[in-house]
Design an enzyme around this catalytic site. Structure first.
Site, mmCIF file in Angstrom:
data_model
loop_
_atom_site.group_PDB
_atom_site.id
_atom_site.type_symbol
_atom_site.label_atom_id
_atom_site.label_comp_id
_atom_site.label_asym_id
_atom_site.label_seq_id
_atom_site.Cartn_x
_atom_site.Cartn_y
_atom_site.Cartn_z
ATOM 1 N N HIS A 23 0.818 -1.214 0.000
ATOM 2 C CA HIS A 23 0.000 0.000 0.000
ATOM 3 C C HIS A 23 0.857 1.272 0.000
ATOM 4 C CE1 HIS A 23 -4.167 0.852 -0.142
ATOM 5 N NE2 HIS A 23 -4.450 1.015 1.133
ATOM 6 N N ASN A 77 -6.971 6.441 4.132
ATOM 7 C CA ASN A 77 -8.378 6.742 3.883
ATOM 8 C C ASN A 77 -8.755 8.184 4.215
ATOM 9 O OD1 ASN A 77 -8.246 6.555 6.633
ATOM 10 N ND2 ASN A 77 -9.884 5.054 6.870
ATOM 11 N N ASP A 102 -0.747 2.421 -5.302
ATOM 12 C CA ASP A 102 -0.735 0.991 -5.592
ATOM 13 C C ASP A 102 -2.046 0.616 -6.286
ATOM 14 O OD1 ASP A 102 -1.832 1.673 -2.914
ATOM 15 O OD2 ASP A 102 -2.384 -0.448 -2.877
ATOM 16 N N ASN A 123 -9.135 3.298 -1.030
ATOM 17 C CA ASN A 123 -9.620 4.296 -0.068
ATOM 18 C C ASN A 123 -8.914 5.640 -0.185
ATOM 19 O OD1 ASN A 123 -11.541 2.580 1.046
ATOM 20 N ND2 ASN A 123 -10.093 1.726 2.505
#
Length: 198
Positions: A23, A77, A102, A123
């Site tokens: 991520h 997020n 990513d 997110n």
């Protein structure tokens, strides 16, 4: 601010626990771009770490193109708030915002460039689109592939790259940094032609 300023945002989660996660590919690419500029990240009031400098990009002469490299200090997020704060602070138009992130739906190490589109369950992108009120910013997508078996995608992206993936990781990160430079210097269509061949 100068008319040609670009805002380049790398997505990731802050802190050492997340540093090597899939991520955090956006942060990894941003670190490479910062090395090319020769700059160090510093805290910005918009809840981000930033590097300001000039990036030598294809098709441009002289000292290079003015860029702000930014890592939101929020969790993934909640990336939208820092991105919008930086856009407003530096007065950067939407078409000169690049988000590096990513991407599950393309194979590991594949780099894809696009403008706009949905968030595809990401997110960070969802937060940025909602906060900016527009989805037509540029994206540099770093393929991490699909999770094995029935592993939850959320679990997969918060795991570190595997040993075999790490052997090629530096190369892919450099390619993604090259793609960002191409996007700035040569435009989306030309950069797509160069990086979508593989």
């Amino acid at each position: 601010m100068e008319a040609d300023l670009w805002l380049i945002v790398g997505l990731g989660n802050p802190g050492p626990d997340y540093a090597e996660n899939r991520h955090n590919a956006g942060f990894m690419v941003l670190d490479t771009l910062a090395q090319r500029i020769g700059g160090r990240f510093k805290a910005h009031k918009a809840r981000a770490e930033v590097v300001e400098g000039r990036l030598r990009v294809p098709g441009t002469a002289g000292a290079g193109t003015r860029v702000v490299l930014a890592k939101p200090r929020s969790y993934m997020n909640q990336s939208g708030g820092p991105v919008t704060g930086l856009r407003d602070f530096y007065k950067v138009p939407l078409e000169r915002i690049i988000v590096i992130h990513d991407e599950l739906d393309i194979p590991y190490g594949t780099i894809r460039l696009k403008q706009g589109g949905g968030d595809n369950g990401h997110n960070g992108l969802r937060s940025i689109t909602k906060s900016l009120g527009d989805r037509d910013y540029l994206r540099t997508r770093f393929g991490v592939g699909r999770p094995p078996g029935r592993m939850d995608p959320a679990t997969f992206v918060l795991r570190d790259f595997s040993g075999s993936e790490r052997k090629e990781l530096d190369l892919h990160v450099e390619q993604a940094a090259d793609a960002v430079e191409s996007l700035i210097g040569e435009g989306l269509a030309s950069a797509q032609n160069a990086f979508h061949g593989g």
